[in-house]
Design a protein around this motif. Structure first.
Motif, PDB file in Angstrom:
ATOM      1  N   THR A  31      -1.966   8.354  -0.025  1.00 49.98           N
ATOM      2  CA  THR A  31      -2.916   7.241  -0.069  1.00 49.98           C
ATOM      3  C   THR A  31      -4.081   7.637  -0.972  1.00 49.98           C
ATOM      4  OG1 THR A  31      -4.033   8.121   1.892  1.00 49.98           O
ATOM      5  CG2 THR A  31      -2.428   6.358   2.271  1.00 49.98           C
ATOM      6  N   ARG A  32      -4.955   6.655  -1.193  1.00 48.93           N
ATOM      7  CA  ARG A  32      -6.198   6.949  -1.921  1.00 48.93           C
ATOM      8  C   ARG A  32      -7.355   6.399  -1.109  1.00 48.93           C
ATOM      9  NH1 ARG A  32      -5.082   5.705  -7.482  1.00 48.93           N
ATOM     10  NH2 ARG A  32      -4.486   7.903  -7.612  1.00 48.93           N
ATOM     11  N   SER A  71      -5.051   9.310   6.564  1.00 48.53           N
ATOM     12  CA  SER A  71      -3.976   8.444   6.043  1.00 48.53           C
ATOM     13  C   SER A  71      -4.100   7.039   6.604  1.00 48.53           C
ATOM     14  CB  SER A  71      -2.599   9.010   6.431  1.00 48.53           C
ATOM     15  OG  SER A  71      -2.469  10.335   5.999  1.00 48.53           O
ATOM     16  N   ASN A  74      -7.294   5.284   5.141  1.00 51.16           N
ATOM     17  CA  ASN A  74      -7.078   4.838   3.761  1.00 51.16           C
ATOM     18  C   ASN A  74      -6.105   3.664   3.687  1.00 51.16           C
ATOM     19  OD1 ASN A  74      -8.689   6.965   3.064  1.00 51.16           O
ATOM     20  ND2 ASN A  74      -7.055   8.241   2.223  1.00 51.16           N
ATOM     21  N   ALA A  75      -5.016   3.750   4.466  1.00 52.37           N
ATOM     22  CA  ALA A  75      -4.011   2.671   4.435  1.00 52.37           C
ATOM     23  C   ALA A  75      -4.644   1.358   4.871  1.00 52.37           C
ATOM     24  CB  ALA A  75      -2.825   3.028   5.336  1.00 52.37           C
ATOM     25  N   ARG A  78      -7.436   0.135   2.105  1.00 56.76           N
ATOM     26  CA  ARG A  78      -6.925  -0.385   0.829  1.00 56.76           C
ATOM     27  C   ARG A  78      -5.755  -1.345   1.001  1.00 56.76           C
ATOM     28  NH1 ARG A  78      -8.482   1.707  -4.138  1.00 56.76           N
ATOM     29  NH2 ARG A  78      -9.722   3.604  -4.004  1.00 56.76           N
ATOM     30  N   GLU A  80      -2.652  -0.436   1.466  1.00 57.50           N
ATOM     31  CA  GLU A  80      -1.442   0.071   0.823  1.00 57.50           C
ATOM     32  C   GLU A  80      -1.294   1.572   1.042  1.00 57.50           C
ATOM     33  OE1 GLU A  80      -2.107  -1.881  -2.863  1.00 57.50           O
ATOM     34  OE2 GLU A  80      -3.666  -0.501  -3.531  1.00 57.50           O
ATOM     35  N   PHE A  81      -0.050   1.999   0.990  1.00 57.81           N
ATOM     36  CA  PHE A  81       0.255   3.429   1.129  1.00 57.81           C
ATOM     37  C   PHE A  81       1.641   3.674   0.548  1.00 57.81           C
ATOM     38  CE2 PHE A  81       1.713   1.388   5.059  1.00 57.81           C
ATOM     39  CZ  PHE A  81       2.965   1.941   5.285  1.00 57.81           C
ATOM     40  N   ALA A 123      -2.367   3.940  -5.363  1.00 54.31           N
ATOM     41  CA  ALA A 123      -2.171   5.186  -4.615  1.00 54.31           C
ATOM     42  C   ALA A 123      -1.298   6.100  -5.462  1.00 54.31           C
ATOM     43  CB  ALA A 123      -1.490   4.895  -3.277  1.00 54.31           C
TER      44      ALA A 123
END
Ligand code: FMN
Length: 210
Positions: A31-32, A71, A74-75, A78, A80-81, A123
């Protein structure tokens, strides 16, 4: 013997679960953060949920200091992952990402793995992984915010990445993939010892060609 969860410490319930539900596939989740820092961690509470649409899910738990996994944070932030499949070739690096470092630490750098940009989501994915799935968050099912409590994070796969030599008419070569499963504690399982078992068929019933 029998064990009642109501009178058992959560840490012992966790041990019972990881000793009974096994071997478990490992989602290597990339992830980012909203601060732009890349994040990478393994999750063996992981499964496929649906093939139409393709949805997969993993379970980040609340750690012993009552912190949520980066994780998950971040998921959710955003939406997304990416889930990368763990092969034995980089299992040691995977293990190095499984330390509870602060969110500003990039576990790709920590473990010496190579980030490459996903195509459809913001990501990174793991260049060393032979299969990766870019996901858009579908739903987070919150179970408990207590220590060792968990949530189920589901995402729809927007794109699969498969190393060309592993792909044969949508079948993935298990030898080339060399996926690893998790047992209890520090024990892992290889996928090299396999056997076939044909499933009984009812004449006239539709079936999936396996
Ligand atoms: C093979 C393996 C599987 C793991 N599975 C899970 C899991 O299913 N759920 C979980 O919360 N932690 C799991 N962990 C621990 C996390 O990977 C670890 O706490 C990691 O630091 C979390 O990173 P994050 O905070 O960057 O998301 C696992 C660790 C290993 C080595």
């Amino acid at each position: 013997m029998f064990i009642d969860p109501q009178t058992t410490e959560p840490v012992n319930l966790y041990k019972l679960m990881i000793g009974s539900i096994l071997p478990r596939p490992i989602a290597f989740v990339s992830t980012r953060g909203t601060d732009g820092v890349n994040n990478l961690a393994p999750f063996s509470f992981f499964t496929g949920v649906s093939a139409n649409p393709p949805v997969i899910g993993f379970s980040p738990m609340v750690n012993l200091e009552s912190r949520r996994r980066d994780s998950r944070v971040n998921a959710e932030a955003r939406g997304e992952f990416c889930v990368n499949v763990v092969s034995e070739g980089f299992i040691k690096q995977m293990n190095e990402t499984a330390v509870d470092v602060p969110p500003d630490v990039d576990e790709f750098e920590l473990a010496g793995l190579t980030p490459i940009e996903c195509d459809l989501i913001d990501a990174p994915r793991v260049a060393e992984a032979r299969v990766a799935m870019e996901c858009r968050l579908v739903q987070v099912v919150e179970i408990s915010d207590k220590v060792l409590g968990g949530a189920f994070v589901m995402g729809e796969v927007l794109r699969f990445h498969v190393d060309d030599p592993l792909f044969d008419n949508f079948r993935i070569d298990p030898v080339g993939l060399d996926a690893v499963g998790r047992m209890a504690g520090n024990t892992y399982a290889r996928t090299t010892d396999r056997f076939d078992l044909a499933r009984p068929e009812l004449p006239g019933k539709p079936r999936i060609e396996r």
